[in-house]
Each structure stands twice: as C-alpha cells, then as structure tokens.
Design a protein around this motif. Structure first.
Motif, mmCIF file in Angstrom:
data_model
loop_
_atom_site.group_PDB
_atom_site.id
_atom_site.type_symbol
_atom_site.label_atom_id
_atom_site.label_comp_id
_atom_site.label_asym_id
_atom_site.label_seq_id
_atom_site.Cartn_x
_atom_site.Cartn_y
_atom_site.Cartn_z
ATOM 1 N N GLY A 54 0.842 -1.053 -0.090
ATOM 2 C CA GLY A 54 -0.168 0.047 0.124
ATOM 3 C C GLY A 54 0.710 1.258 0.107
ATOM 4 N N HIS A 55 1.783 1.488 0.935
ATOM 5 C CA HIS A 55 2.744 2.409 1.100
ATOM 6 C C HIS A 55 3.383 2.623 -0.621
ATOM 7 C CE1 HIS A 55 3.768 1.605 5.373
ATOM 8 N NE2 HIS A 55 2.840 2.608 5.161
ATOM 9 N N ALA A 56 3.969 1.484 -1.109
ATOM 10 C CA ALA A 56 4.840 1.477 -2.310
ATOM 11 C C ALA A 56 3.790 1.914 -3.630
ATOM 12 C CB ALA A 56 5.282 0.134 -2.791
ATOM 13 N N ALA A 57 2.599 1.576 -3.795
ATOM 14 C CA ALA A 57 1.713 2.094 -4.502
ATOM 15 C C ALA A 57 1.185 3.592 -4.639
ATOM 16 C CB ALA A 57 0.210 1.345 -4.522
ATOM 17 N N THR A 58 1.367 3.984 -3.127
ATOM 18 C CA THR A 58 1.184 5.525 -3.107
ATOM 19 C C THR A 58 2.473 6.362 -3.523
ATOM 20 O OG1 THR A 58 -0.528 5.163 -1.175
ATOM 21 C CG2 THR A 58 0.833 7.373 -1.404
ATOM 22 N N GLN A 243 -0.683 18.474 -3.379
ATOM 23 C CA GLN A 243 -0.599 17.813 -1.682
ATOM 24 C C GLN A 243 -0.901 16.265 -2.177
ATOM 25 O OE1 GLN A 243 -0.986 18.874 2.156
ATOM 26 N NE2 GLN A 243 -0.068 17.011 1.771
ATOM 27 N N GLY A 244 -0.186 15.258 -1.601
ATOM 28 C CA GLY A 244 -0.305 13.991 -2.273
ATOM 29 C C GLY A 244 -0.521 12.965 -1.136
ATOM 30 N N GLY A 245 -1.007 11.864 -1.159
ATOM 31 C CA GLY A 245 -0.838 10.811 -0.115
ATOM 32 C C GLY A 245 -2.100 9.862 -0.581
ATOM 33 N N GLY A 246 -2.344 8.858 0.387
ATOM 34 C CA GLY A 246 -3.360 7.819 0.040
ATOM 35 C C GLY A 246 -4.540 8.411 0.366
ATOM 36 N N SER A 247 -5.686 8.013 -0.260
ATOM 37 C CA SER A 247 -6.998 8.182 -0.185
ATOM 38 C C SER A 247 -7.495 8.318 1.371
ATOM 39 C CB SER A 247 -7.884 7.560 -0.870
ATOM 40 O OG SER A 247 -8.065 6.106 -0.437
ATOM 41 N N ASP A 248 -6.919 7.590 2.235
ATOM 42 C CA ASP A 248 -7.310 7.605 3.672
ATOM 43 C C ASP A 248 -6.921 8.889 4.136
ATOM 44 O OD1 ASP A 248 -4.933 6.511 3.486
ATOM 45 O OD2 ASP A 248 -5.030 5.384 5.063
ATOM 46 N N LEU A 249 -6.138 9.713 3.775
ATOM 47 C CA LEU A 249 -5.488 11.018 4.088
ATOM 48 C C LEU A 249 -6.285 12.363 3.615
ATOM 49 C CD1 LEU A 249 -1.744 10.602 3.828
ATOM 50 C CD2 LEU A 249 -3.159 10.107 5.832
ATOM 51 N N ALA A 250 -7.524 12.086 2.853
ATOM 52 C CA ALA A 250 -8.137 13.142 2.390
ATOM 53 C C ALA A 250 -8.744 13.860 3.610
ATOM 54 C CB ALA A 250 -9.057 12.982 1.384
ATOM 55 N N PHE A 251 -9.333 12.796 4.645
ATOM 56 C CA PHE A 251 -10.061 13.414 5.882
ATOM 57 C C PHE A 251 -9.534 12.509 6.893
ATOM 58 C CE2 PHE A 251 -12.689 14.074 9.238
ATOM 59 C CZ PHE A 251 -12.785 15.364 9.501
ATOM 60 N N MET A 279 -6.441 2.359 -2.314
ATOM 61 C CA MET A 279 -5.904 1.509 -1.249
ATOM 62 C C MET A 279 -5.626 0.131 -1.987
ATOM 63 S SD MET A 279 -6.009 3.140 1.596
ATOM 64 C CE MET A 279 -5.232 4.287 0.600
ATOM 65 N N VAL A 280 -4.669 -0.563 -1.202
ATOM 66 C CA VAL A 280 -4.383 -2.113 -1.744
ATOM 67 C C VAL A 280 -4.767 -2.766 -0.939
ATOM 68 C CG1 VAL A 280 -2.553 -3.583 -2.353
ATOM 69 C CG2 VAL A 280 -2.253 -1.144 -3.156
ATOM 70 N N LEU A 314 2.810 -2.808 -9.628
ATOM 71 C CA LEU A 314 2.249 -1.510 -9.058
ATOM 72 C C LEU A 314 1.453 -0.669 -10.454
ATOM 73 C CD1 LEU A 314 4.910 -0.255 -6.570
ATOM 74 C CD2 LEU A 314 2.740 -1.509 -5.993
ATOM 75 N N LEU A 315 2.360 -0.377 -11.247
ATOM 76 C CA LEU A 315 2.015 0.258 -12.517
ATOM 77 C C LEU A 315 0.878 -0.329 -13.225
ATOM 78 C CD1 LEU A 315 5.590 0.923 -13.747
ATOM 79 C CD2 LEU A 315 4.011 2.869 -12.932
ATOM 80 N N SER A 316 0.674 -1.513 -13.064
ATOM 81 C CA SER A 316 -0.413 -2.337 -13.848
ATOM 82 C C SER A 316 -1.816 -1.913 -13.332
ATOM 83 C CB SER A 316 -0.433 -3.811 -13.639
ATOM 84 O OG SER A 316 -0.602 -4.324 -12.233
#
Length: 409
Positions: A54-58, A243-251, A279-280, A314-316
């Motif tokens: 999950g980290h790697a994908a972000t 500003q970037g991050g995983g979708s769980d960081l939006a809120f 998310m993965v 990840l790129l797939s």
C-alpha cells in the motif's frame, strides 16, 4: 534527516505534456501548470513497520508525477515527511520492548532501502516530525494567540470553525467527518471541545511518553496535522502544486492541514491540487498495519523478486483505483518484465518514436500507467515477433520506460 540516493533519469527527445490530474477538492480533472519549479508535498510513513505494498503504490503514484514534470523540462521541489513520533509508533515500541527512537530509525532506514530498490525519486527535503518541532511550536502559539486555537486540560486544539474553507478538501458532511475522525486518530467524543471535529495541535506531556519544550504551550508533542503544515510551509510555501497521499488521508489529515495553513497565513488554497492514491487490499481487506495483512517490499526483495517486477505490478493498476494484491498480479509483472527485456535486448528494432508519445500522453492523462504499459506491450509483442531495422529503437524504448515509468530494463 537524509533521503535516499537518486537514480539517473534519462533525457528523452522532445518534451512531455502538462499533467491533467484528478483533484479531490473539486472532484474533477484539472490541468496543472507549475512554474519552472513544480512543488509537491507527499505525506510520509509512520515508521513502526516495514514498507508494504500500500505504501509502495502511493509513492509510486507520486513518483510518476515527478517524472511527468521532469519530462516537461521543469525542476521538481519534492518534500516528504516522516512521522517519527506518534501513538502507533510508541505503542509498537512498548509492545516489542524497544526504544521508540531505535524502532523509528530502523524502519526509516528500511524504507529508504525499499525506495532505492524501487527507483523512487527521492525528496529534496526529507523531514522528521521530531526535527520539525522547533518550527511547529510558534505556529501553534500563533493560532492560539489569534483565537483559532484553545486549551483543554493542557492540550491545545484547533477550532475548525475559524476556517471558512473547512470541508473543501474532502467535501464530506459532518456525520461522515465525525465517523472518520474517530476511526483515523481523532477524538470527537472528548468532552469540552468546541466542535467534535476540532483536531489537536499540541498534546501536553503524558507520563511515560516523550515530550519536548513547547515554550508557552508547556512540555508536550505536536498533533499529526500541524507537523506536515509546518514542514510544507517552511520548504514550499502556500499554494504549492500538489498535496499527495493515500485516499485515507483526504480526511482528516489533508482537510485539517489545509485549514491550519489557511488560517495561519490568511491565504487560500494551501495546495492547488489534492491528489489521492487508492488502497491496496489483501484477502479482501485493505492492507494495513493494524490488521496485519501486509505484503512487504523488503520480504519480496529478500525472496529474490526483481524490484522492477514489483514496480510493474504497481503500475498495472491505475493509481486512483482500489485493488487487491495477489500472487497472479506479481506473476503477470514478472512475465511482462521478461517480455520487455527480451524486446529491448536486440541490436535493432521497430521504430519507437510514436511509442514515446503514447507513453507521454497516457501518463499526462491522470497518470494512466496501465495505458502506458499496454502501449509498451504492443511494441514489445511486435518487436519479439517481427523485429525491425532501427538501430536506435531498443535503446529509446529502454530509456523511455526508465525515464517515465521508473523501470530499469
């Protein structure tokens, strides 16, 4: 705190396209038009466990952003933090009978190794929360003195109602915000708060936990959101590009951070675009440290998996999609890597100038990495079946895949 070494990014003929990307705040696609130096802040790890997929994908998603910008002949000013003091880190250290600083240093070092292996371009500034504390304290004091923060039993909270733009990043209603606040580190049920959503800016010292001199705030440690704000404002200023991050960081993280910065500066917006990766999952559940359902980059590497194959896996998947890690995902990536390497190993091949433009166009279109991979697949299939006479083609394809996708062939 130091980052990791940068891999060389080959220069390609011509010039890339400006990036069109999905912005969470507006809910639509916008075209980013940075100046000569594009500015990006990506939220980093809390280092109490190794880098999982999950980290790697972000980080892969925002590595692609950098590569698209570099291909437009811009410079990139990339900043990333490390949340090297936080409740989950302290809890893990107690559970394992370790010193929390040693745990953070060890896992941060392993993260650097994983990022290096995956050829993720490093940030220009890699800043730990602990080293940022001297710059955080004055910001909390300013918010308090301006009436945008208040004390509660020694802790200091930010008043979300002081930002007229609060809610404009995640676009959630109050009920959804309250549920997510409780789930993601907030304390909406604490009595005495002006608003259940108000986030902590400064936590007064607790017995048995680390604390720092907070000047007029008293001893304690910073809240989660103000850490990133202090680092971003110090190194990028207001109005940076992404500003970037995983979708769980939006809120709540990005929502609260934007409000902190906007009230502090009186300027809007904190960032031009808020970009979030999906998310993965593993075995039907979101991959997370709390669940323990993790596939670690370091474990795959130590098992002999080529990091280029991990990156292709990840790129797939499109960066905004939620997807599931399986053995088949990795097997397909290994097979694809073999086909591509076979295709570029020939002394000559099919012309590749059109392929360069296909990959550029795919990535400029909201980082459509699967479309970019499909374009390379088509070239490789024809190259392996028919071959060609262009002596520069295999090298051009190899450089394109390296420069734009971060995969070394």
């Amino acid at each position: 705190m130091h980052a990791w070494p940068a891999s060389e990014v080959p220069a390609l003929p011509g010039k890339g396209r400006d990036l069109r990307i999905h912005d969470t705040a507006t809910g639509g696609r916008i075209t980013l038009d940075p100046g000569p130096v594009a500015r990006i802040y990506v939220c980093g790890i809390t280092p109490y466990d190794a880098t999982h997929m999950g980290h790697a994908a972000t980080y892969n998603a925002f590595d692609l952003v950098q590569r698209v910008w570099l291909d437009t002949k811009r410079q990139v000013h990339y900043v990333q933090n490390v949340t090297d003091v936080d409740d989950p880190l302290l809890e893990r250290a107690v559970r394992d009978g370790q010193d929390w600083t040693e745990l953070a240093e060890r896992e941060t070092a392993l993260f650097r190794e994983d990022m290096t292996a995956l050829r993720m371009l490093p940030p220009k500034h890699y800043i730990g929360a602990v080293e940022a504390i001297p710059g955080i304290v004055p910001l909390v004091e300013r918010l308090r003195d301006a009436g945008a923060a208040y004390e509660l039993d020694g802790d200091v909270y930010f008043s979300v109602e002081t930002d007229p733009h609060f809610g404009g990043v995640s676009n959630l209603d109050a009920k959804a915000m309250r549920l997510l606040s409780a789930e993601r580190g907030g304390d909406p049920e604490r009595p005495g708060k002006k608003n259940p959503l108000d986030p902590m800016l400064w936590m007064a010292a607790r017995e048995g936990e680390p604390s720092w001199d907070g000047a007029s705030l008293g001893p304690g440690r910073p809240g989660w959101h103000i850490e990133c704000v202090a680092i971003a404002l110090d190194h990028l200023g207001m109005g940076f590009d992404v500003q970037g991050g995983g979708s769980d960081l939006a809120f709540p993280h990005h929502e609260m951070g934007a409000s902190h910065a906007q009230v502090l500066t009186g300027e809007y917006p904190f960032a031009q675009a808020y970009v979030h990766a999906g998310m993965v999952a593993l075995d039907g559940e979101k991959m997370s440290k709390s669940r323990g359902n993790l596939v670690f980059v370091s474990k795959l590497r130590h098992d002999g998996v080529d990091p280029a194959a991990i990156r292709l896996a990840l790129l797939s998947h499109h960066y905004r999609s939620d997807w599931e890690w399986t053995d088949q995902v990795l097997a397909d990536a290994v097979e694809r890597l073999g086909r591509w390497r076979s295709a570029v190993s020939r002394p000559d091949g099919l012309p590749a100038e059109a392929l360069v433009e296909e990959v550029r166009e795919a990535l400029a279109d909201d980082l459509d990495a699967p479309a970019a991979l499909a374009a390379v697949d088509r070239w490789a299939e024809r190259q392996n079946a028919e071959g060609g006479t262009d002596e520069g083609a295999p090298g051009l394809v190899s450089r394109t895949v390296d420069a734009l996708l971060g995969v070394a062939l």
